[in-house]
Motif scaffolding. Structure first.
Motif, PDB file in Angstrom:
ATOM      1  N   LEU A 120       0.835  -1.212   0.000  1.00 55.20           N
ATOM      2  CA  LEU A 120       0.000   0.000   0.000  1.00 55.20           C
ATOM      3  C   LEU A 120       0.869   1.262   0.000  1.00 55.20           C
ATOM      4  O   LEU A 120       0.509   2.271  -0.610  1.00 55.20           O
ATOM      5  CB  LEU A 120      -0.929  -0.001   1.217  1.00 55.20           C
ATOM      6  N   ALA A 121       2.023   1.199   0.650  1.00 52.94           N
ATOM      7  CA  ALA A 121       2.909   2.373   0.742  1.00 52.94           C
ATOM      8  C   ALA A 121       3.517   2.747  -0.605  1.00 52.94           C
ATOM      9  O   ALA A 121       3.943   3.889  -0.798  1.00 52.94           O
ATOM     10  CB  ALA A 121       4.013   2.109   1.755  1.00 52.94           C
ATOM     11  N   THR A 122       3.544   1.807  -1.561  1.00 53.96           N
ATOM     12  CA  THR A 122       4.110   2.127  -2.882  1.00 53.96           C
ATOM     13  C   THR A 122       3.191   3.035  -3.694  1.00 53.96           C
ATOM     14  O   THR A 122       3.581   3.511  -4.762  1.00 53.96           O
ATOM     15  CB  THR A 122       4.428   0.848  -3.701  1.00 53.96           C
ATOM     16  N   GLN A 123       2.002   3.296  -3.186  1.00 52.47           N
ATOM     17  CA  GLN A 123       1.086   4.204  -3.894  1.00 52.47           C
ATOM     18  C   GLN A 123       1.521   5.660  -3.720  1.00 52.47           C
ATOM     19  O   GLN A 123       1.562   6.419  -4.690  1.00 52.47           O
ATOM     20  CB  GLN A 123      -0.343   4.027  -3.387  1.00 52.47           C
ATOM     21  N   GLN A 124       1.858   6.044  -2.497  1.00 52.39           N
ATOM     22  CA  GLN A 124       2.177   7.445  -2.210  1.00 52.39           C
ATOM     23  C   GLN A 124       3.671   7.740  -2.116  1.00 52.39           C
ATOM     24  O   GLN A 124       4.100   8.881  -2.280  1.00 52.39           O
ATOM     25  CB  GLN A 124       1.513   7.874  -0.884  1.00 52.39           C
ATOM     26  N   HIS A 125       4.465   6.716  -1.799  1.00 59.30           N
ATOM     27  CA  HIS A 125       5.907   6.902  -1.615  1.00 59.30           C
ATOM     28  C   HIS A 125       6.218   7.988  -0.584  1.00 59.30           C
ATOM     29  O   HIS A 125       7.115   8.813  -0.771  1.00 59.30           O
ATOM     30  CB  HIS A 125       6.595   7.218  -2.949  1.00 59.30           C
ATOM     31  N   ALA A 126       5.458   7.995   0.503  1.00 62.59           N
ATOM     32  CA  ALA A 126       5.667   8.975   1.567  1.00 62.59           C
ATOM     33  C   ALA A 126       6.913   8.623   2.380  1.00 62.59           C
ATOM     34  O   ALA A 126       7.335   7.467   2.436  1.00 62.59           O
ATOM     35  CB  ALA A 126       4.448   9.015   2.487  1.00 62.59           C
ATOM     36  N   THR A 127       7.507   9.628   2.996  1.00 63.88           N
ATOM     37  CA  THR A 127       8.659   9.408   3.876  1.00 63.88           C
ATOM     38  C   THR A 127       8.239   8.534   5.049  1.00 63.88           C
ATOM     39  O   THR A 127       7.152   8.710   5.606  1.00 63.88           O
ATOM     40  CB  THR A 127       9.195  10.759   4.392  1.00 63.88           C
ATOM     41  N   THR A 128       9.093   7.579   5.390  1.00 67.40           N
ATOM     42  CA  THR A 128       8.766   6.656   6.475  1.00 67.40           C
ATOM     43  C   THR A 128      10.010   6.376   7.315  1.00 67.40           C
ATOM     44  O   THR A 128      11.123   6.363   6.787  1.00 67.40           O
ATOM     45  CB  THR A 128       8.220   5.325   5.914  1.00 67.40           C
ATOM     46  N   PRO A 129       9.834   6.148   8.630  1.00 65.75           N
ATOM     47  CA  PRO A 129      10.975   5.778   9.462  1.00 65.75           C
ATOM     48  C   PRO A 129      11.243   4.270   9.462  1.00 65.75           C
ATOM     49  O   PRO A 129      12.221   3.807  10.054  1.00 65.75           O
ATOM     50  CB  PRO A 129      10.527   6.233  10.862  1.00 65.75           C
ATOM     51  N   GLU A 130      10.375   3.492   8.785  1.00 65.45           N
ATOM     52  CA  GLU A 130      10.485   2.033   8.825  1.00 65.45           C
ATOM     53  C   GLU A 130      11.677   1.564   7.986  1.00 65.45           C
ATOM     54  O   GLU A 130      11.737   1.808   6.776  1.00 65.45           O
ATOM     55  CB  GLU A 130       9.185   1.399   8.310  1.00 65.45           C
TER      56      GLU A 130
END
Length: 210
Positions: A120-130
């Protein structure tokens, strides 16, 4: 030299030993491979096909020493574009659901849900600490920092996927997307991709923006 389909199949088969045999048989593994290959060779795809997945897996090999859950990351790569319809806004959600259905019972639920979240995160490519997810997102965008020749091919492949869109409208929308990537500071979230791909990506994007 192996075809993209052969490389894809080889990489998938290597994953089998990481599954528990009592929950995931060789027959299931081969059946899933057949369905993955069929999906990634659908006619509406020009970029989001086997080549993209193989390129992502090759990048995973370069950074795998930095990855905590290598199986989950590789599965996220294999499944993240398995459903792709250019006119759809729910490709990532549909791909995550497809993965969850295919691998139900084959992996611990927590691991499955993590892969769902990553896809799901590949949709927005938002910055993440993970820590693992940042690598997945950078791998997915590494095409922007590829050679000028591969980047030009990528641009043509994306246009082909949106062949039904009027040229002026397409150029306007595509420019918006590329400008957003160009203005991102930095574009990549990991040191490895910043060092190896950032500069070339910005050159490619600048040239594409004209």
């Amino acid at each position: 030299m192996l075809t993209f389909q052969q490389q894809f199949s080889q990489a998938w088969r290597k994953l089998f030993v990481q599954f528990s045999p009592e929950y995931w048989s060789l027959q299931q593994h081969e059946q899933c491979l057949a369905e993955l290959l069929q999906a990634y060779q659908e006619p509406q795809r020009a970029y989001h096909q086997v080549q993209h997945i193989v390129e992502c897996l090759a990048l995973f090999e370069k950074v795998q020493s930095q990855i905590e859950d290598g199986l989950a990351l590789q599965l996220a790569i294999f499944f993240h574009d398995v459903v792709y319809q250019p006119r759809s806004a729910s490709n990532e959600q549909d791909s995550a659901m497809w993965m969850r259905q295919q691998l139900a019972g084959a992996l611990p639920q927590t691991q499955l849900e993590k892969i769902v979240t990553w896809i799901l995160a590949t949709q927005q490519h938002a910055t993440t600490p993970e820590s693992d997810l940042v690598y997945l997102l950078d791998i997915d965008l590494a095409i922007l920092g590829s050679s000028a020749v591969r980047f030009a091919e990528y641009q043509q492949q994306i246009r082909q996927e949106y062949v039904w869109v009027d040229e002026l409208i397409y150029q306007e929308k595509r420019t918006q997307v590329l400008r957003q990537f160009y203005l991102a500071q930095p574009l990549y979230q990991t040191r490895y991709f910043q060092q190896h791909y950032e500069q070339q990506a910005k050159l490619n994007l600048l040239q594409a923006l004209g």
